[in-house]
Design a protein around this motif. Structure first.
Motif, PDB file in Angstrom:
ATOM      1  N   ILE A 113      33.717  40.265  42.170  1.00 16.47           N
ATOM      2  CA  ILE A 113      34.416  39.752  40.922  1.00 16.47           C
ATOM      3  C   ILE A 113      33.995  40.454  39.820  1.00 16.47           C
ATOM      4  CG2 ILE A 113      35.220  37.855  39.582  1.00 16.47           C
ATOM      5  CD1 ILE A 113      35.706  36.226  42.018  1.00 16.47           C
ATOM      6  N   LYS A 154      34.862  44.079  39.434  1.00 17.92           N
ATOM      7  CA  LYS A 154      36.232  44.243  39.118  1.00 17.92           C
ATOM      8  C   LYS A 154      36.514  44.034  37.703  1.00 17.92           C
ATOM      9  CE  LYS A 154      39.177  41.249  39.855  1.00 17.92           C
ATOM     10  NZ  LYS A 154      40.173  40.284  40.490  1.00 17.92           N
ATOM     11  N   ILE A 155      36.020  42.836  37.197  1.00 15.20           N
ATOM     12  CA  ILE A 155      36.416  42.539  35.672  1.00 15.20           C
ATOM     13  C   ILE A 155      35.921  43.727  34.807  1.00 15.20           C
ATOM     14  CG2 ILE A 155      36.325  40.801  33.901  1.00 15.20           C
ATOM     15  CD1 ILE A 155      36.206  38.708  36.117  1.00 15.20           C
ATOM     16  N   LYS A 168      37.171  46.092  30.975  1.00 17.27           N
ATOM     17  CA  LYS A 168      36.549  45.613  29.482  1.00 17.27           C
ATOM     18  C   LYS A 168      36.580  46.667  28.864  1.00 17.27           C
ATOM     19  CE  LYS A 168      36.446  41.246  30.178  1.00 17.27           C
ATOM     20  NZ  LYS A 168      37.297  40.377  29.428  1.00 17.27           N
ATOM     21  N   PHE A 215      29.632  41.788  32.328  1.00 16.83           N
ATOM     22  CA  PHE A 215      30.357  41.902  33.863  1.00 16.83           C
ATOM     23  C   PHE A 215      29.824  42.477  34.882  1.00 16.83           C
ATOM     24  CE2 PHE A 215      33.641  39.664  31.216  1.00 16.83           C
ATOM     25  CZ  PHE A 215      34.206  38.471  32.348  1.00 16.83           C
ATOM     26  N   SER A 262      27.839  40.986  38.220  1.00 19.59           N
ATOM     27  CA  SER A 262      27.969  41.813  39.498  1.00 19.59           C
ATOM     28  C   SER A 262      26.536  42.022  40.184  1.00 19.59           C
ATOM     29  CB  SER A 262      28.829  43.026  39.309  1.00 19.59           C
ATOM     30  OG  SER A 262      28.625  43.709  40.572  1.00 19.59           O
ATOM     31  N   TYR A 268      33.142  51.556  36.703  1.00 15.29           N
ATOM     32  CA  TYR A 268      32.566  51.106  35.437  1.00 15.29           C
ATOM     33  C   TYR A 268      31.678  51.786  34.905  1.00 15.29           C
ATOM     34  CZ  TYR A 268      29.134  47.419  37.194  1.00 15.29           C
ATOM     35  OH  TYR A 268      28.161  47.045  37.861  1.00 15.29           O
ATOM     36  N   LYS A 304      44.996  49.964  34.555  1.00 14.05           N
ATOM     37  CA  LYS A 304      44.621  49.108  33.337  1.00 14.05           C
ATOM     38  C   LYS A 304      45.923  48.329  32.980  1.00 14.05           C
ATOM     39  CE  LYS A 304      42.738  47.848  29.158  1.00 14.05           C
ATOM     40  NZ  LYS A 304      41.349  47.411  28.897  1.00 14.05           N
ATOM     41  N   TRP A 356      46.732  45.774  35.257  1.00 16.30           N
ATOM     42  CA  TRP A 356      45.651  44.734  35.152  1.00 16.30           C
ATOM     43  C   TRP A 356      46.022  43.782  33.966  1.00 16.30           C
ATOM     44  CZ3 TRP A 356      41.423  42.303  36.840  1.00 16.30           C
ATOM     45  CH2 TRP A 356      40.595  41.609  35.950  1.00 16.30           C
ATOM     46  N   ARG A 370      45.848  36.195  35.246  1.00 11.59           N
ATOM     47  CA  ARG A 370      44.617  35.887  35.799  1.00 11.59           C
ATOM     48  C   ARG A 370      44.058  34.650  35.262  1.00 11.59           C
ATOM     49  NH1 ARG A 370      44.436  40.344  32.839  1.00 11.59           N
ATOM     50  NH2 ARG A 370      43.097  40.313  30.983  1.00 11.59           N
ATOM     51  N   GLU A 398      41.816  32.541  33.038  1.00 12.35           N
ATOM     52  CA  GLU A 398      40.824  33.088  31.960  1.00 12.35           C
ATOM     53  C   GLU A 398      39.817  31.749  31.913  1.00 12.35           C
ATOM     54  OE1 GLU A 398      38.952  35.075  29.506  1.00 12.35           O
ATOM     55  OE2 GLU A 398      40.752  35.564  29.982  1.00 12.35           O
TER      56      GLU A 398
END
Lengths: 115, 978
Positions: B284, B287-288, B292, B301, B305, B424, B526, B529, B534, B536
């Motif tokens: 997760i 992925k986030i 960003k 994030f 991870s 990322y 993006k 996404w 999702r 928050e």
């Protein structure tokens, strides 16, 4: 004797509770004083009652058949003095509130109460 | 250097930057770096021994009966973490020196940083879980200060609050878990707990303890679903983010899991909870992070991870996985700190860290770009960088992990997470540093001075060195720490790049290629996404907090609506109900004592007491009458004490009665003299019913108590037997007060003094401001007696004064052996003094009174304290008394006990407190009477000067004494009028 003391404590407690439930400061102060009497005697009585047996050890001039429990007495002695301090603070608070607010109610006014 | 000193150094050093706050950033930074450096040096001196497998310990007993000892140890794991914390700490201190602007309070910053550093070092070096918990909470608190360092930013404050709430709650859960763990193991020392693996895992309480402890570790290390606080903590200055989220705060949870790994791991519960959480978090978070735009958010994030990755490895419970976890802890700390610092440099130079607004920085700031690229490639898991090695180890472990009999699940999820991670990382470089140079920067960014890039460059060098020669630069450290995690005898395999074409290499290849591919389709992804609903986390968190806050304020408002009568009613009701509940569930033994005979005197006393009490209730509307009536109650109570063998109590009660009556009269001077009937019949009868119930309950309880013998032997026998032998007095009550239980008495005179000071403060408040004007405008509401100071009373009181004082001295001196003592003597002397005030007036008496009553209170507490401390010189505990016999020529030998000094303190404290309390009320009355015509009221043989208020005031407070401003102005006004 025990019945007399117990009933006196009970009556003083009842009077104290009744008075602290009043709406003005002075009766509440009286009620707290009354409760202090009741609580002090209550504590004292937990050492059980004894007549003519003060906890002063035997020496010249003092002659007793035995001694009562000194511990609750020591506790109550300071409690009496502390309750004076407490009463004085409460009296001062109520006096200050009276001078500031112009009345001696113990409750907030209706508009100040939280809903 | 002792491990305890290493942990204490940052705390001690924290004072330095605070003291140097005005000398600028450089000095504060230098002081902080010096402290950290010293601690690091002390630590590294132990390195050879720890590498040999030794454990350095310090044991200091703190509260041994609680199992809480200040035990520190440096083992391999502690050494690794402490090196990271202190080493990266120094780099951060250097970096922050250049990052912070001149207007930032650098002294504050470094103080917080050192506090935090000390707390972290404390955690990793603790050998006692209770001590560890103390440091654990300290990290929560000090990180709160750091995250919220920019107080002016709302995000900073919110982020700090959120971090504190989440990690604080986790800490609470951990306390519970640790206590259970310590209970099972029978010790709170970690080294002891680690020996009880079988007992702990066999215990029924293993699962609750595990869940509670993991609650603490997961919140601290931002594991799903508690990961949301970490990105919000990014509102902190970048040095803080770099420090907290690379090497320290968030690693504390991992440290804890590693620390307790030998006893907690290896069970299915551990595997399914820890490894699964780690796996989910890893996926997760990665992925986030891809989506960003804020560089720091992306890194945040990614941190989540990577923490998940390490948690997953620890959760697997195998020794090889533990090695991989330790190795990745080192690698993550190096590349992530470098990345955060690079992001900070970009932000600092380009005034933005939004990836959408950046690009081409490679040309503008080549040094920063190189550092960031090296670190990011390591994060992506590219060979020759250290991140690759530990990621390979992880994938290798994942490749043959079976989850609930499914063989493909874990490898697939791990590969996917690695793929996202590569994506990322690539995006961080590609969108930030590569691409065409943009011309819309607010200012043209360029590389900062060496001070700012030195720290990340050092870390980037480490990334490469460890990447190229892992066994040389990290091998021994990993071996040492992993040994400590798994509990010794570990044969570490060689960490190297090429293991042949293993599944891990294939997975790694898929991840890197997939990451690149993902970057090419980033734009459509993006958009997808952004349009995807999702959850928050912050919204949910706010919603929960809001809900709880509303609920609790509703609850409070319902109970506390401002009506005191209601609180007291509810309180009484609850007390009676609790008593009733206890009574209905308890058992009562048979009556074992005979009742004492009732004498006629006792019967008369009882009748008077009851009558007076009932009359107080009946006539309380007439306040003066009620005061007289309640005094009767007090008198009978005193007599009751005499009758029932308590002469000391009787003396105390009767003297307190006098001062209380004076106090109430002074108050009634202002208060209305009657109470109006306001309550409804219903309330009256309700109150009466409650009062009677309460009275019955209390009366019944004490009756039941008095009619039965003590269930256990009381202390009475001891006190009676030892009073003379140990305390040197025959009045056992007094000996208990000043000797056996002197500490209690000491506290009590202190409390009494505080009460008097509270009254003084209240008086002061009333004598200024609006209340003062109201007082001056106040008019008496009843007719005054003609003579304020009657001659008879005046003469009598002055004659009585020396006698009363003598009585006071007498009572004081006899107190140790006969009824009397400091309390009673103090009250008697107070009464004598109060009489002077009443008879001769406040001004007259105050003018002749040379000692401030505050001083008396202070002197009393001091005298008692000094007497108590005197026992130390005899090598005895505080307040141990001693006594002996003194023979003076011409007198009989008499006894002198140190307790007399203590009793003198009691005496002074009581006099000071009583007089200060009553004096406060008198001063109010004087202010109210300030405009009254004083002439004519005095037929007193006073010195004329004493009649003049200003002169009297001047005598009481000599020139030069510090006086409140308003006194001076009042004095000046008075002077003008004359």
């Amino acid at each position: 004797m025990e019945a007399l003391v117990a009933s006196a404590i009970g009556i003083m407690t009842a009077a104290g509770i009744y008075l602290i439930l009043r709406l003005r400061t002075f009766p509440v102060v009286l009620g707290m004083a009354m409760l202090s009497y009741a609580v002090n005697i209550f504590l004292f009585a937990t050492g059980r009652l004894a007549v003519n047996m003060p906890p002063i050890l035997e020496h010249a001039g003092v002659n007793t058949p035995g001694y009562t429990d000194p511990m609750p007495q020591a506790l109550v002695l300071t409690a009496i003095v502390i309750s004076f301090g407490m009463t004085a603070v409460v009296v001062m608070l109520s006096l200050g509130a009276f001078i500031e607010a112009g009345n001696d109610r113990i409750d907030l006014g209706d508009e100040e109460k939280t809903k | 250097m002792s491990p305890a000193l290493i942990a204490a150094l940052p705390f001690l050093g924290a004072f330095l930057p605070a003291l140097l706050i005005r000398t600028g950033r450089t000095h504060a930074a230098a002081a902080a770096a010096l402290t950290s450096g010293l601690a690091l040096l002390g630590l590294l001196l132990h390195l050879p021994a720890v590498l040999r497998g030794e454990v350095i310990t310090t044991r200091i007993e703190w509260l041994p009966w609680l199992g809480l000892n200040v035990n520190f140890m440096i083992d391999g794991l502690g050494m690794l973490f402490a090196t990271l914390i202190l080493g990266i700490g120094i780099l951060i201190i250097l970096y922050a020196r250049y990052y912070l602007t001149k207007s930032d309070p650098a002294g504050q910053f470094y103080t917080y940083l050192l506090l935090f550093q000390g707390a972290m070092v404390g955690i990793v070096l603790s050998d006692n879980i209770l001590l560890l918990l103390v440091f654990w909470e300290l990290t929560s608190l000090s990180s709160f200060l750091l995250i919220g360092f920019w107080k002016h930013l709302p995000e900073g404050r919110q982020g700090a609050r959120m971090a504190l709430t989440v990690t604080g709650l986790g800490g609470l859960s951990m306390i519970a878990g640790m206590l259970i763990l310590g209970n099972i193991a029978g010790s709170y020392d970690i080294s002891e707990i680690l020996k009880h693996r079988e007992a702990i895992q066999a215990s029924d309480m293993y699962l609750p303890a595990l869940i509670l402890i993991l609650g603490g570790a997961f919140t601290k290390s931002a594991q799903f679903p508690f990961h949301f606080w970490l990105p919000h903590a990014m509102a902190a200055p970048t040095p803080v983010s770099a420090y907290l989220h690379s090497a320290t705060m968030v690693k504390a949870g991992l440290f804890l899991m590693a620390r307790l790994w030998p006893v907690l791991s290896g069970t299915p519960e551990w595997f399914y909870i820890v490894a699964t959480t780690g796996l989910i978090t890893m996926l997760i978070g990665a992925k986030i992070a891809i989506f960003k735009d804020d560089m720091k958010a992306l890194l945040a994030f990614s941190t989540v991870s990577h923490l998940g990755l390490i948690t997953f490895l620890l959760g697997l419970g195998t020794k090889t996985a533990a090695v991989a976890a330790v190795f990745h802890i080192i690698n993550h700390a190096t590349f992530k700190a470098a990345l955060f610092m690079s992001a900070g440099i970009v932000d600092h130079e380009a005034h933005t860290r939004d990836l959408k607004r950046l690009g081409g920085l490679r040309h503008l700031m080549p040094i920063t770009a190189t550092i960031a690229t090296v670190a990011a490639l390591s994060m992506a898991g590219i060979p020759l960088f250290n991140g690759f090695l530990s990621k390979e180890l992880m994938l290798e472990e994942a490749a043959h992990t079976v989850w609930a009999e499914t063989t493909w699940l874990v490898p697939v999820v791990a590969t996917l997470a690695a793929l996202f991670s590569a994506a990322y990382s690539f995006r961080f470089i590609a969108h930030g540093f590569f691409g065409p140079v943009r011309d819309d920067y607010p200012t043209t960014p360029h590389d900062p001075g060496i001070g700012m890039w030195a720290s990340p460059a050092f870390l980037a060098t480490l990334v490469v060195l460890i990447g190229v020669m892992p066994m040389t630069f990290a091998g021994p450290y990993v071996q040492m720490a992993a040994n400590a995690v798994v509990g010794g005898d570990l044969h570490m395999h060689l960490i190297k790049h090429w293991h042949g074409l293993t599944p891990a290499l294939i997975m790694s290849g898929i991840a890197v290629l997939g990451g690149v591919a993902l970057l090419f389709v980033f734009k459509p992804l993006k958009v997808l996404w952004e349009n995807m609903p999702r959850p928050e986390a912050k919204v949910i968190y706010d919603w929960i907090v809001e809900g709880i806050a509303t609920l609790s304020s509703r609850f409070t408002a319902a109970l506390h609506n401002g009506s005191m009568a209601r609180y007291l009613m509810l309180f009484t009701l609850a007390s009676i109900a609790a008593g009733l509940w206890a009574w209905s569930g308890g058992t009562q033994g048979p009556i074992t004592r005979a009742m004492l005979p009732v004498t006629p005197v006792a019967a008369v006393g009882w009748v008077m007491l009851v009558t007076a009490t009932l009359c107080v209730v009946a006539f309380h509307h007439n306040r003066l009458l009620a005061l007289v009536l309640i005094s009767i109650v007090g008198l009978i109570v005193s007599i009751c004490f005499i009758y029932l063998s308590a002469p000391d109590l009787a003396l105390t009660q009767i003297s307190v009665e006098v001062v209380t009556a004076v106090l109430m009269l002074l108050a009634l001077n202002f208060l209305p003299k009657t109470t109006a009937l306001e309550s409804s019949k219903l309330k009256l009868s309700g109150d009466a019913a409650l009062a009677i119930a309460g009275g019955l309950a209390v009366g019944g309880l004490i009756y039941a108590l008095m009619m039965r013998d003590f269930a256990f032997d009381t202390m009475a026998a001891y006190h009676l037997a030892k009073s003379y032998e140990l305390g040197g007095g025959t009045n056992v009550v007094n000996v208990i007060l000043v000797d056996f239980r002197g500490y209690d008495t000491y506290g009590e005179i202190t409390v009494l003094g505080i009460a008097a000071l509270v009254i003084f403060a209240l008086t002061e408040a009333l004598l200024s401001g609006t209340a003062s004007r109201k007082l001056i405008a106040w008019r008496p509401d009843m007719v005054r007696g003609g003579d304020k100071h009657p001659l008879m009373l005046l003469i009598a009181s002055r004659v009585i004064l020396p006698i009363a004082l003598l009585v006071g001295v007498f009572i004081f001196l006899r107190g140790h052996n006969l009824p009397g003592g400091g309390f009673i003597a103090g009250l008697v002397v107070s009464i004598a003094l109060v009489m002077q005030y009443m008879a001769s007036g406040f001004a007259w008496t105050q003018a002749r009174q040379k000692v401030y009553y505050h001083v008396l209170i202070g002197a009393g507490v001091l005298a008692a304290g000094i007497t108590g401390a005197g026992a130390w010189f005899n090598g005895m505990p505080f307040l141990t008394s001693d006594f002996g016999y003194v023979k003076l020529p011409g007198l009989e030998p008499f006894e002198l006990a140190t307790a007399a000094g203590f009793d003198l303190g009691v005496f002074l404290g009581v006099v000071g407190s009583v007089m200060l309390s009553l004096g406060g009320l008198s001063r109010l009355a004087r202010r109210a009477a300030a405009l009254e015509d004083e002439e004519g009221a005095h037929i007193v043989a006073e010195k004329p000067a004493a009649r003049d208020l200003a002169a009297a005031g001047a005598a009481a407070y000599p020139a030069g004494a510090p006086l409140p401003q308003r006194w001076l102005s009042a004095r000046a006004a008075k002077g003008e009028k004359q």
